[in-house]
Design a protein around this motif. Structure first.
Motif: not given
Length: 255
Positions: A222-239
């Protein structure tokens, strides 16, 4: 009350998980994903991440049962009382990170990460990275074995092993953590707002090759990597009550 009676069971390839799949399917019945109200994932944390990625378009809650080793994202395995546990479970919502990596040949690779996006040196020499946050250069040159950006859910994984901070769920922040930083030698990283747009540029990419990884999906050179939060995707985890991510994150800091 969620539709706990309509369960889709998914299992890793391990012998233990496959045996659990047969037993639980016989005890509670099983439906296809398109008919389910909840997913029960049988395996370890790696399988849980794969399940969340693979079913994200369905917006179904996922309840993990540990048939692996650490099982940080999983509940304790038991054959009895599954319906009651599902109905009583507390839900945590997690937004993944979106990675956009450009390689030396100009190709663009995109991936999502629930835990972290990491950059790692891919040769004998240390990596040299430039770090830009929201369009402003914050570090002209970080000489290191690598660096990562972690979500709160992933902060006890690779991030913690790299001596990064544990982030409470709901804190709306990300951890930027270096790995074996050589220059600046004492830099321990940064805590960034969840809205931050992080960019790494690889300096001397031909001499000091770097790979990027998003939850096990790797991209070399890689020569560049961009990272951001993807708020349109919601993972629902049960505990199970009292054993959610908030409790687990706190407990990890006292062991």
């Amino acid at each position: 009350m969620r539709a706990a009676s309509k369960i889709a069971f998914l299992a890793s390839d391990s012998e233990i998980a496959q045996e659990a799949l047969v037993k639980l399917g016989a005890a509670y019945g099983a439906v296809p994903l398109d008919e389910a109200g909840v997913i029960v994932a049988l395996g370890g944390d790696g399988f849980m991440l794969n399940t969340l990625h693979g079913t994200q378009a369905r917006n179904l809650p996922v309840y993990g049962m540990n048939c692996g080793t650490i099982g940080f994202l999983m509940n304790e395995y038991a054959e009895e009382g599954l319906i009651e546990r599902l109905e009583a479970a507390a839900e945590e919502v997690i937004n993944p990170l979106a990675m956009r990596a450009v390689t030396t040949d100009g190709r663009v690779h995109e991936a999502l990460a629930i835990n972290e996006v990491s950059l790692l040196r891919a040769g004998p020499q240390a990596a040299k990275l430039k770090i830009t946050i929201d369009g402003k250069v914050r570090m002209e040159e970080l000489v290191c074995d690598g660096a990562l950006v972690s979500t709160p859910a992933g902060s006890t994984a690779y991030n913690y092993s790299a001596h990064g901070p544990i982030l409470p769920i709901g804190a709306e922040v990300l951890a930027l953590t270096p790995m074996a930083a050589f220059r600046p030698r004492r830099w321990r990283g940064a805590i960034l707002p969840k809205s931050a747009h992080v960019r790494f540029d690889v300096l001397e990419a031909a001499k000091r090759p770097v790979m990027a990884d998003a939850d096990g999906k790797s991209v070399r050179d890689v020569v560049s990597v961009e990272i951001r939060s993807e708020t349109s995707i919601r993972h629902r985890i049960l505990f199970d009550p009292g054993h959610g991510l908030e409790e687990r994150l706190t407990r990890e800091q006292f062991v």
